[in-house]
Scaffold this active site. Sequence first.
Site, PDB file in Angstrom:
ATOM      1  N   SER A 145       0.860  -1.180   0.000  1.00  8.86           N
ATOM      2  CA  SER A 145       0.000   0.000   0.000  1.00  8.86           C
ATOM      3  C   SER A 145       0.893   1.227   0.000  1.00  8.86           C
ATOM      4  CB  SER A 145      -0.885   0.003   1.261  1.00  8.86           C
ATOM      5  OG  SER A 145      -1.486   1.256   1.483  1.00  8.86           O
ATOM      6  N   TYR A 158      -1.451  -1.498  10.503  1.00 13.46           N
ATOM      7  CA  TYR A 158      -1.617  -1.693   9.067  1.00 13.46           C
ATOM      8  C   TYR A 158      -0.454  -1.088   8.290  1.00 13.46           C
ATOM      9  CZ  TYR A 158      -3.571  -1.251   4.370  1.00 13.46           C
ATOM     10  OH  TYR A 158      -3.763  -1.308   3.016  1.00 13.46           O
TER      11      TYR A 158
END
Length: 269
Positions: A145, A158
Amino acid sequence: MTLPAPAPDRTAVVTGASSGIGAQIARELARRGHNVTLVARSVAPLEELAAQLRTDGVRADVVAADLTDRQTRAGLLGAVEGKGLNPDILINNAGLSTLGPVAGSDPDAEVSMLELDVVAVADLCSRFAPGMVERGRGAILNVASTAAFQPLPGQAGYAAAKAFVLSYTQSLAAELAGSGVTVTALCPGPVETKFGQRAGFADGDAQAALPAVLWVAAADVARAAVDGLDRGRLVVIPGAANRVGAALAQVTPRSLLLPVLRRKHPGLS
């Protein structure tokens, strides 16, 4: 081009294929003639997608698996090979996020996220890569990401997990150079999928916090991912604005960046 050529006894294993980016990557691979093996916990959406892909003339298999479970992960390679297939492409897409401050988090949820986002990636790479190297062909795509390029208060675990995926992928790519196996990290920015809802974002929160220019459609992310994998690219960041943002995030002093990120994150409001 570096992707192994499609063949009746070859398949692309796509985890987290029931929706979002994973489903779109499976569609893109099938469109290019690759057989696919769809992996996720939910069988019904996998069967529905597999039926759609078979109309394109490719073989589409379904494997129901909870990849947070280590015993299940250990059996995935055998399940694929048991169907008479060589997994020449591995798409590590399955992932999730928690939301909110660590001090108010659910420890079980945090550990489950790390099990899926971090441990499962390393586990499956270590199981699938040896066969690819032995055959002298293969391609691995690990989905990270743009969160990998900076800390993210409000989604601390995350962002750290995706930083691991990015670093791990780059190291693995260097190790496998010259083996016939390529490794690529996909680092998408915000994408219109159910991912945010599952993480706990309220409707419109993510859209309000992130400029519209950063958002990229899941189908466009999948196309960029498979194109990058086919070209042997090390890192793929879909969208020009996301590429600029990732570059700026890496050079901006944390003393300036972190207060801004903290103020803007919906998980801390």
